[in-house]
Design an enzyme around this catalytic site. Structure first.
Site, PDB file in Angstrom:
ATOM      1  N   ARG A  46       0.857  -1.195   0.000  1.00 42.90           N
ATOM      2  CA  ARG A  46       0.000   0.000   0.000  1.00 42.90           C
ATOM      3  C   ARG A  46       0.893   1.245   0.000  1.00 42.90           C
ATOM      4  O   ARG A  46       0.584   2.270  -0.592  1.00 42.90           O
ATOM      5  CB  ARG A  46      -0.941   0.004   1.211  1.00 42.90           C
ATOM      6  CG  ARG A  46      -1.779   1.253   1.249  1.00 42.90           C
ATOM      7  CD  ARG A  46      -2.882   1.333   2.328  1.00 42.90           C
ATOM      8  NE  ARG A  46      -2.919   0.321   3.329  1.00 42.90           N
ATOM      9  CZ  ARG A  46      -2.218   0.377   4.474  1.00 42.90           C
ATOM     10  NH1 ARG A  46      -1.430   1.390   4.741  1.00 42.90           N
ATOM     11  NH2 ARG A  46      -2.326  -0.604   5.350  1.00 42.90           N
ATOM     12  N   TYR A  98     -17.017  17.473 -13.881  1.00 44.26           N
ATOM     13  CA  TYR A  98     -17.576  16.128 -14.023  1.00 44.26           C
ATOM     14  C   TYR A  98     -18.667  15.935 -12.957  1.00 44.26           C
ATOM     15  O   TYR A  98     -18.487  16.339 -11.803  1.00 44.26           O
ATOM     16  CB  TYR A  98     -16.448  15.095 -13.873  1.00 44.26           C
ATOM     17  CG  TYR A  98     -16.941  13.682 -13.694  1.00 44.26           C
ATOM     18  CD1 TYR A  98     -17.815  13.112 -14.614  1.00 44.26           C
ATOM     19  CD2 TYR A  98     -16.541  12.911 -12.611  1.00 44.26           C
ATOM     20  CE1 TYR A  98     -18.287  11.822 -14.445  1.00 44.26           C
ATOM     21  CE2 TYR A  98     -16.999  11.609 -12.440  1.00 44.26           C
ATOM     22  CZ  TYR A  98     -17.875  11.073 -13.357  1.00 44.26           C
ATOM     23  OH  TYR A  98     -18.342   9.797 -13.193  1.00 44.26           O
ATOM     24  N   ASP A 170      -8.292  20.194 -12.851  1.00 44.93           N
ATOM     25  CA  ASP A 170      -8.563  18.880 -13.426  1.00 44.93           C
ATOM     26  C   ASP A 170      -8.230  18.984 -14.916  1.00 44.93           C
ATOM     27  O   ASP A 170      -8.914  19.671 -15.675  1.00 44.93           O
ATOM     28  CB  ASP A 170     -10.039  18.506 -13.200  1.00 44.93           C
ATOM     29  CG  ASP A 170     -10.362  17.098 -13.699  1.00 44.93           C
ATOM     30  OD1 ASP A 170      -9.671  16.614 -14.621  1.00 44.93           O
ATOM     31  OD2 ASP A 170     -11.313  16.490 -13.180  1.00 44.93           O
ATOM     32  N   LYS A 195      -8.956   7.968 -18.562  1.00 46.85           N
ATOM     33  CA  LYS A 195      -9.285   8.589 -19.842  1.00 46.85           C
ATOM     34  C   LYS A 195      -8.083   8.571 -20.792  1.00 46.85           C
ATOM     35  O   LYS A 195      -7.556   7.509 -21.064  1.00 46.85           O
ATOM     36  CB  LYS A 195      -9.830   9.992 -19.568  1.00 46.85           C
ATOM     37  CG  LYS A 195     -10.943  10.019 -18.506  1.00 46.85           C
ATOM     38  CD  LYS A 195     -12.129   9.190 -18.927  1.00 46.85           C
ATOM     39  CE  LYS A 195     -13.314   9.148 -18.019  1.00 46.85           C
ATOM     40  NZ  LYS A 195     -13.197   8.877 -16.627  1.00 46.85           N
TER      41      LYS A 195
HETATM   42  O1  P1T Z   1     -14.025   7.864 -13.369  1.00 47.97           O
HETATM   43  P1  P1T Z   1     -12.859   8.293 -12.555  1.00 47.97           P
HETATM   44  O2  P1T Z   1     -11.570   7.707 -12.981  1.00 47.97           O
HETATM   45  O3  P1T Z   1     -13.091   8.172 -11.087  1.00 47.97           O
HETATM   46  O4  P1T Z   1     -12.650   9.862 -12.860  1.00 47.97           O
HETATM   47  C1  P1T Z   1     -13.536  10.867 -12.481  1.00 47.97           C
HETATM   48  C2  P1T Z   1     -13.418  12.037 -13.405  1.00 47.97           C
HETATM   49  C3  P1T Z   1     -12.707  13.150 -13.019  1.00 47.97           C
HETATM   50  N1  P1T Z   1     -12.557  14.220 -13.813  1.00 47.97           N
HETATM   51  C4  P1T Z   1     -13.120  14.254 -15.039  1.00 47.97           C
HETATM   52  C5  P1T Z   1     -12.952  15.474 -15.889  1.00 47.97           C
HETATM   53  C6  P1T Z   1     -13.850  13.159 -15.506  1.00 47.97           C
HETATM   54  O5  P1T Z   1     -14.369  13.239 -16.731  1.00 47.97           O
HETATM   55  C7  P1T Z   1     -14.017  12.028 -14.680  1.00 47.97           C
HETATM   56  C8  P1T Z   1     -14.815  10.848 -15.115  1.00 47.97           C
HETATM   57  N2  P1T Z   1     -15.670  11.090 -16.204  1.00 47.97           N
HETATM   58  C9  P1T Z   1     -16.497  10.177 -16.783  1.00 47.97           C
HETATM   59  C10 P1T Z   1     -16.639   8.913 -16.357  1.00 47.97           C
HETATM   60  C11 P1T Z   1     -17.275  10.681 -17.935  1.00 47.97           C
HETATM   61  O6  P1T Z   1     -17.857   9.888 -18.709  1.00 47.97           O
HETATM   62  O7  P1T Z   1     -17.327  11.894 -18.100  1.00 47.97           O
END
Ligand code: P1T
Length: 377
Positions: A46, A98, A170, A195
């Site tokens: 961890r 998001y 972000d 992403k």
């Molecule tokens: O899904 P995750 O890895 O937990 O990430 C969250 C997140 C954070 N910031 C942005 C700009 C994001 O687009 C996302 C996740 N977004 C999607 C799942 C979506 O379809 O927009």
């Protein structure tokens, strides 16, 4: 070094035991200690994992930062940020982020005595006016999901410094290939590595990047203390993917650019949103702070029925949440990614029921255009 050279080499050395050129997946929970009180420096997975460390160094270099701290998801990274503030503190944040970020902060973290002002950060005055004596952080997403609004990173970082606030961006939509917020003075960059960084839609992951020693120390402590770490295999997949980030991003952008122009000229959409279009209200800012316009395109089709027509009839685009993978995805933000944002708030920013979001992949663009054309017809 150039971006691609860093992407392929940074943080990665041939494995000291075998010479393996590719960083191995260190799939272990714990490490043998030489004797009591004498370890190899690796004690428990961890806290320490070599595959994870390689990924953290790699992405930190791509973001022009000193430290990367990896998390099990983008939202785990978003959550970890709240350890930099405490009950009674106030955060100024972009009104369009998001939907999961909104849900976590507004619907959960508020219960722990934190307060959030959701402002349209495309106008810096709104950010400035929201600052209070107890404000500790400014959090922006640029371009935003899904409205593709931009915030001036240099102006925000200067405002944050003047008021002794931590600034966060972000950068998921741009990836470090097109934008490096730290170079504008932003303190912390956040990524959903799910992403573009991973780019193959086969993991969930997150990362925070900073050059600030104190912030790094605190987040590193929380990474271990709260334990929201990614698996070695997931780290390995992202590490293998950043090697092709540059070529993927170039193709995403070329396709998105052609796709946005096609949609604009098609007459099917009421409004097409893409920072690379000259009619984007912040096209000039995009050219100033981004090195490209990315692979995300949003379009308002005027009615839910018209939106449904394209959402339900595409064959190459897949109707799904997420973005940034090599394959093209299509989504309906109002009922999918942003369903937890109240309708009044969504409507205020133009996130209507007729809005469709396209994550333009790297397939042949002629096929993508033909696909959407047949769906609309
Ligand atoms: O899904 P995750 O890895 O937990 O990430 C969250 C997140 C954070 N910031 C942005 C700009 C994001 O687009 C996302 C996740 N977004 C999607 C799942 C979506 O379809 O927009």
């Amino acid at each position: 070094m150039g971006f691609s050279t860093d992407a392929i080499h940074a943080g990665q050395i041939p494995d000291p035991t075998t010479g393996a050129v590719i960083t191995p997946i260190y799939q272990t929970s714990t490490y043998a200690q030489h004797e009591l009180g004498k370890s190899t420096g690796f004690e428990y997975a961890r806290t320490h994992n070599f595959t994870r460390q390689a990924l953290e160094k790699n992405i930190a270099v791509l973001e022009k930062g000193k430290y990367g701290i990896a998390f099990a998801s983008g939202l785990a990274a978003t959550h970890a940020l709240m350890n930099l503030v405490k009950a009674g503190d106030h955060i100024v944040i972009s009104n369009n982020v998001y939907g999961g970020t909104y849900r976590l902060y507004e619907l959960n973290m508020k219960n722990y005595g934190l307060d959030f002002s959701w402002v349209d950060s495309t106008d810096l005055k709104n950010v400035e006016n929201a600052i209070r004596p107890n404000t500790k952080m400014i959090y922006v997403e640029t371009p935003t999901n899904p409205m593709l609004n931009l915030t001036d990173l240099k102006a925000v970082s200067e405002l944050a410094k003047k008021n002794n606030l931590i600034s966060v961006c972000d950068n998921t939509f741009m990836s470090p290939y097109f934008q490096n917020p730290l170079t504008f003075g932003i303190d912390i960059v956040l990524h959903s590595t799910t992403k573009y960084l991973n780019g193959h839609s086969d993991i969930i992951g997150g990362m925070l990047i900073t050059s600030d020693e104190k912030i790094h120390e605190r987040i590193r402590y929380i990474q271990n203390a709260a334990g929201g770490v990614p698996s070695p295999f997931d780290c390995w997949l992202v590490l293998r993917s950043t090697k092709t980030l540059a070529v993927r991003m170039k193709q995403h952008e070329e396709n998105a650019n052609t796709f946005a122009k096609f949609l604009s000229e098609s007459g099917y959409a009421k409004k097409v949103i893409y920072p690379g279009l000259k009619n984007h209200p912040q096209h000039e800012l995009a050219k100033k702070q981004m090195r490209g316009f990315g692979g995300m395109v949003s379009a308002d089709f005027g009615s839910l029925d018209a939106a449904k027509k394209v959402l339900n009839n595409v064959k190459i685009f897949t109707l799904a949440e997420s973005l940034g993978g090599v394959e093209s995805l299509i989504s309906h933000p109002a009922s999918m990614t942003h369903a937890s944002v109240p309708k009044e708030e969504r409507d205020k920013m133009g996130l209507t029921e007729s809005l469709v979001r396209f994550s333009v992949g790297i397939e042949d663009i002629e096929d993508l255009i033909a696909d959407v054309t047949q769906a609309l017809k």
